[in-house]
Motif scaffolding. Structure first.
Motif, PDB file in Angstrom:
ATOM      1  N   ALA A  11     117.472  14.243 -11.804  1.00 37.61           N
ATOM      2  CA  ALA A  11     116.777  15.074 -12.797  1.00 37.61           C
ATOM      3  C   ALA A  11     117.601  16.317 -13.131  1.00 37.61           C
ATOM      4  O   ALA A  11     117.678  16.716 -14.300  1.00 37.61           O
ATOM      5  CB  ALA A  11     115.392  15.457 -12.287  1.00 37.61           C
ATOM      6  N   ILE A  14     120.479  15.275 -15.371  1.00 45.58           N
ATOM      7  CA  ILE A  14     119.970  15.011 -16.718  1.00 45.58           C
ATOM      8  C   ILE A  14     119.762  16.329 -17.458  1.00 45.58           C
ATOM      9  O   ILE A  14     120.144  16.464 -18.620  1.00 45.58           O
ATOM     10  CB  ILE A  14     118.664  14.184 -16.654  1.00 45.58           C
ATOM     11  CG1 ILE A  14     118.977  12.767 -16.184  1.00 45.58           C
ATOM     12  CG2 ILE A  14     117.953  14.172 -18.006  1.00 45.58           C
ATOM     13  CD1 ILE A  14     117.746  11.940 -15.839  1.00 45.58           C
ATOM     14  N   GLU A  15     119.183  17.301 -16.778  1.00 44.55           N
ATOM     15  CA  GLU A  15     118.956  18.605 -17.410  1.00 44.55           C
ATOM     16  C   GLU A  15     120.275  19.270 -17.788  1.00 44.55           C
ATOM     17  O   GLU A  15     120.405  19.827 -18.879  1.00 44.55           O
ATOM     18  CB  GLU A  15     118.154  19.514 -16.492  1.00 44.55           C
ATOM     19  CG  GLU A  15     117.830  20.841 -17.145  1.00 44.55           C
ATOM     20  CD  GLU A  15     116.844  21.669 -16.371  1.00 44.55           C
ATOM     21  OE1 GLU A  15     116.489  22.743 -16.865  1.00 44.55           O
ATOM     22  OE2 GLU A  15     116.421  21.258 -15.274  1.00 44.55           O
ATOM     23  N   LEU A  18     121.634  17.165 -20.838  1.00 46.15           N
ATOM     24  CA  LEU A  18     120.834  17.035 -22.057  1.00 46.15           C
ATOM     25  C   LEU A  18     120.109  18.301 -22.483  1.00 46.15           C
ATOM     26  O   LEU A  18     119.569  18.347 -23.587  1.00 46.15           O
ATOM     27  CB  LEU A  18     119.798  15.916 -21.880  1.00 46.15           C
ATOM     28  CG  LEU A  18     120.353  14.531 -21.608  1.00 46.15           C
ATOM     29  CD1 LEU A  18     119.209  13.552 -21.422  1.00 46.15           C
ATOM     30  CD2 LEU A  18     121.284  14.080 -22.714  1.00 46.15           C
ATOM     31  N   ARG A  22     115.988  16.714 -22.214  1.00 48.36           N
ATOM     32  CA  ARG A  22     115.581  16.066 -20.959  1.00 48.36           C
ATOM     33  C   ARG A  22     114.093  15.783 -20.944  1.00 48.36           C
ATOM     34  O   ARG A  22     113.636  14.874 -20.267  1.00 48.36           O
ATOM     35  CB  ARG A  22     115.938  16.925 -19.758  1.00 48.36           C
ATOM     36  CG  ARG A  22     114.939  18.052 -19.564  1.00 48.36           C
ATOM     37  CD  ARG A  22     115.291  19.043 -18.520  1.00 48.36           C
ATOM     38  NE  ARG A  22     114.299  20.055 -18.321  1.00 48.36           N
ATOM     39  CZ  ARG A  22     113.829  20.917 -19.209  1.00 48.36           C
ATOM     40  NH1 ARG A  22     114.234  20.869 -20.459  1.00 48.36           N
ATOM     41  NH2 ARG A  22     112.938  21.817 -18.883  1.00 48.36           N
ATOM     42  N   GLU A  23     113.325  16.580 -21.697  1.00 48.82           N
ATOM     43  CA  GLU A  23     111.874  16.404 -21.720  1.00 48.82           C
ATOM     44  C   GLU A  23     111.491  14.985 -22.141  1.00 48.82           C
ATOM     45  O   GLU A  23     110.467  14.470 -21.712  1.00 48.82           O
ATOM     46  CB  GLU A  23     111.226  17.439 -22.634  1.00 48.82           C
ATOM     47  CG  GLU A  23     111.370  18.851 -22.108  1.00 48.82           C
ATOM     48  CD  GLU A  23     110.933  19.908 -23.094  1.00 48.82           C
ATOM     49  OE1 GLU A  23     110.490  19.564 -24.220  1.00 48.82           O
ATOM     50  OE2 GLU A  23     111.041  21.084 -22.743  1.00 48.82           O
ATOM     51  N   GLU A  26     111.397  12.810 -18.952  1.00 46.18           N
ATOM     52  CA  GLU A  26     110.516  13.173 -17.842  1.00 46.18           C
ATOM     53  C   GLU A  26     109.418  12.143 -17.543  1.00 46.18           C
ATOM     54  O   GLU A  26     109.181  11.836 -16.374  1.00 46.18           O
ATOM     55  CB  GLU A  26     109.954  14.570 -18.047  1.00 46.18           C
ATOM     56  CG  GLU A  26     111.024  15.629 -17.828  1.00 46.18           C
ATOM     57  CD  GLU A  26     110.584  17.038 -18.153  1.00 46.18           C
ATOM     58  OE1 GLU A  26     109.450  17.240 -18.632  1.00 46.18           O
ATOM     59  OE2 GLU A  26     111.393  17.944 -17.918  1.00 46.18           O
ATOM     60  N   LEU A  71     118.227   7.464 -21.798  1.00 47.73           N
ATOM     61  CA  LEU A  71     119.237   8.478 -21.503  1.00 47.73           C
ATOM     62  C   LEU A  71     120.476   8.303 -22.376  1.00 47.73           C
ATOM     63  O   LEU A  71     121.057   9.294 -22.826  1.00 47.73           O
ATOM     64  CB  LEU A  71     119.612   8.451 -20.024  1.00 47.73           C
ATOM     65  CG  LEU A  71     118.539   8.946 -19.065  1.00 47.73           C
ATOM     66  CD1 LEU A  71     118.981   8.749 -17.618  1.00 47.73           C
ATOM     67  CD2 LEU A  71     118.169  10.395 -19.332  1.00 47.73           C
ATOM     68  N   GLN A  75     121.647  11.162 -24.822  1.00 46.43           N
ATOM     69  CA  GLN A  75     122.989  11.693 -24.661  1.00 46.43           C
ATOM     70  C   GLN A  75     123.740  11.689 -25.988  1.00 46.43           C
ATOM     71  O   GLN A  75     124.424  12.652 -26.325  1.00 46.43           O
ATOM     72  CB  GLN A  75     123.749  10.879 -23.618  1.00 46.43           C
ATOM     73  CG  GLN A  75     125.015  11.545 -23.144  1.00 46.43           C
ATOM     74  CD  GLN A  75     125.617  10.818 -21.971  1.00 46.43           C
ATOM     75  OE1 GLN A  75     125.620   9.589 -21.936  1.00 46.43           O
ATOM     76  NE2 GLN A  75     126.135  11.556 -21.020  1.00 46.43           N
ATOM     77  N   THR A  85     119.728  21.393 -27.439  1.00 50.00           N
ATOM     78  CA  THR A  85     120.126  20.474 -26.394  1.00 50.00           C
ATOM     79  C   THR A  85     120.614  21.184 -25.141  1.00 50.00           C
ATOM     80  O   THR A  85     120.404  20.711 -24.053  1.00 50.00           O
ATOM     81  CB  THR A  85     121.220  19.519 -26.878  1.00 50.00           C
ATOM     82  OG1 THR A  85     122.322  20.283 -27.344  1.00 50.00           O
ATOM     83  CG2 THR A  85     120.696  18.602 -27.956  1.00 50.00           C
TER      84      THR A  85
END
Length: 90
Positions: A11, A14-15, A18, A22-23, A26, A71, A75, A85
């Protein structure tokens, strides 16, 4: 829902990659976490029977495939100038 350390690390990555996009990932991360917790419960947790474990493993695999597809799309959006972003200098 508390995530296992490996999922927390995912996670965070990813944050970092992105930003606010990223939301979008989730809900799938929570779903993956739910299946991982069911397959590998905390000490004292209820172990799944073989059939339920197989079903859960199948659902986890499908969720991971969906997460991977999402993802990849996020991305591309992030690296093509998607709005909000990333925070800070790039």
């Amino acid at each position: 829902m508390e995530m296992k350390p490996s999922l927390m690390a995912l996670a965070r990555e990813i944050e970092l990659d992105l930003g606010t996009l990223r939301e979008g990932a989730e809900p799938l991360l929570r779903e993956v976490s739910k299946y991982v917790d069911a397959i590998e419960p905390a000490p004292g947790g209820v172990q799944l029977g073989p059939k339920d474990r197989d079903v859960c493993l199948g659902k986890l695999a499908k969720s991971l495939e969906r997460l991977e597809d999402l993802l990849e799309a996020l991305q591309v959006a992030a690296h093509n100038g998607g709005s909000n972003t990333r925070e800070g200098p790039q």
